[in-house]
Design an enzyme around this catalytic site. Structure first.
Site, mmCIF file in Angstrom:
data_model
loop_
_atom_site.group_PDB
_atom_site.id
_atom_site.type_symbol
_atom_site.label_atom_id
_atom_site.label_comp_id
_atom_site.label_asym_id
_atom_site.label_seq_id
_atom_site.Cartn_x
_atom_site.Cartn_y
_atom_site.Cartn_z
ATOM 1 N N ASP A 91 0.879 -1.166 0.000
ATOM 2 C CA ASP A 91 0.000 0.000 0.000
ATOM 3 C C ASP A 91 0.919 1.220 0.000
ATOM 4 O O ASP A 91 1.972 1.207 0.646
ATOM 5 C CB ASP A 91 -0.879 -0.015 1.250
ATOM 6 C CG ASP A 91 -1.852 1.156 1.289
ATOM 7 O OD1 ASP A 91 -2.245 1.614 0.209
ATOM 8 O OD2 ASP A 91 -2.183 1.601 2.389
ATOM 9 N N LYS A 92 0.545 2.264 -0.720
ATOM 10 C CA LYS A 92 1.434 3.430 -0.826
ATOM 11 C C LYS A 92 1.424 4.300 0.423
ATOM 12 O O LYS A 92 2.439 4.459 1.089
ATOM 13 C CB LYS A 92 1.053 4.299 -2.037
ATOM 14 C CG LYS A 92 1.945 5.539 -2.181
ATOM 15 C CD LYS A 92 1.445 6.489 -3.219
ATOM 16 C CE LYS A 92 0.338 7.375 -2.711
ATOM 17 N NZ LYS A 92 0.778 8.392 -1.700
ATOM 18 N N THR A 93 0.256 4.836 0.741
ATOM 19 C CA THR A 93 0.166 5.883 1.751
ATOM 20 C C THR A 93 0.394 5.351 3.167
ATOM 21 O O THR A 93 -0.317 4.462 3.626
ATOM 22 C CB THR A 93 -1.196 6.585 1.677
ATOM 23 O OG1 THR A 93 -1.406 7.067 0.351
ATOM 24 C CG2 THR A 93 -1.250 7.754 2.641
ATOM 25 N N THR A 96 -2.762 1.937 -4.554
ATOM 26 C CA THR A 96 -3.101 3.193 -3.903
ATOM 27 C C THR A 96 -4.468 3.695 -4.364
ATOM 28 O O THR A 96 -4.914 3.364 -5.468
ATOM 29 C CB THR A 96 -2.038 4.275 -4.190
ATOM 30 O OG1 THR A 96 -2.422 5.507 -3.567
ATOM 31 C CG2 THR A 96 -1.890 4.524 -5.690
ATOM 32 N N GLY A 97 -5.084 4.485 -3.534
ATOM 33 C CA GLY A 97 -6.337 5.133 -3.918
ATOM 34 C C GLY A 97 -6.082 6.450 -4.613
ATOM 35 O O GLY A 97 -7.017 7.090 -5.101
#
Length: 219
Positions: A21-23, A173-174
């Protein structure tokens, strides 16, 4: 380390793809407001509306907007009928009018038409890998807020080590395509998924599994 299933631990040695996941995982998740672009209201109003709704949200982007507003030393607006829109943002009633705050996904929910002016702002800020937040009132965009995030130094090292071990790395990511592309390039990640809602993550994992990968999700 809590291992819920012994078989899961045994199968972990066969992992050949790690999906990050990025964030808050690859990045610090320490967002800060970079710019406020007024469209149908002035900067102070745009920030005031956004922060008043976001004060009820635990999302790190929302916290950054609230933190910026608190610097102004002003009172929050009264909110009625507050509602979280999973993976999109938040909404509520302010002075009898519906206000929504969130990313690009919330535009469709609010039935908003995006002007050329807004498109230019989004394009420019996205190229700078900014996260874009829209403030909408009664179907019109009041303004746009851009926020920045920072890639963790240890992320580069971890990904490099995994790749040296022969383990492939992907990112999810979103955030927008432009933000995802920029972070992936900085971290030398060739495969990534952008604008992914929480309930869609499992679908992306299955896509990787369909390619024959044993996938571990980190985030």
């Amino acid at each position: 380390v809590l291992v819920r299933q012994r078989l899961a631990l045994e199968s972990a040695r066969k992992i050949d793809m790690v999906l990050f996941d990025k964030t808050g995982t690859l990045t610090k998740g320490e967002y800060g407001v970079e710019n406020i672009f007024p469209i149908k209201a002035d900067k102070d109003t745009v920030l005031h509306y956004a922060a008043s709704l976001d004060m009820f949200s635990e999302h790190m982007v929302s916290k950054a907007i609230v933190r910026r507003f608190k610097e102004e030393n002003k009172a929050f607006l009264q909110i009625k009928d507050f509602m979280r829109v999973p993976g999109k943002g938040v909404s509520g009633m302010i002075n009898g009018e519906e206000v929504s705050v969130g990313g690009a996904s919330i535009l469709d929910s609010a039935g908003v038409l995006v002007s050329e002016e807004v498109k230019k702002i989004v394009d420019s800020e996205s190229k700078r890998a900014m996260t874009i937040i829209f403030v909408i009132k009664s179907g019109e965009i009041l303004g746009v807020i851009s926020l920045g995030d920072v890639i963790r130094e240890e992320s580069k090292e971890a990904i490099s080590q995994l790749q040296n071990m022969g383990v492939k790395v992907a990112m999810i990511t979103g955030d927008s395509e432009d933000v995802a592309k920029w972070v992936a390039k900085e971290l030398d990640i060739s495969e990534y998924f952008a604008i992914v809602l929480p309930h869609e993550i499992v679908v992306k994992v299955k896509i990787l599994q369909s390619k024959g990968f044993k996938v571990a999700m980190v985030g």
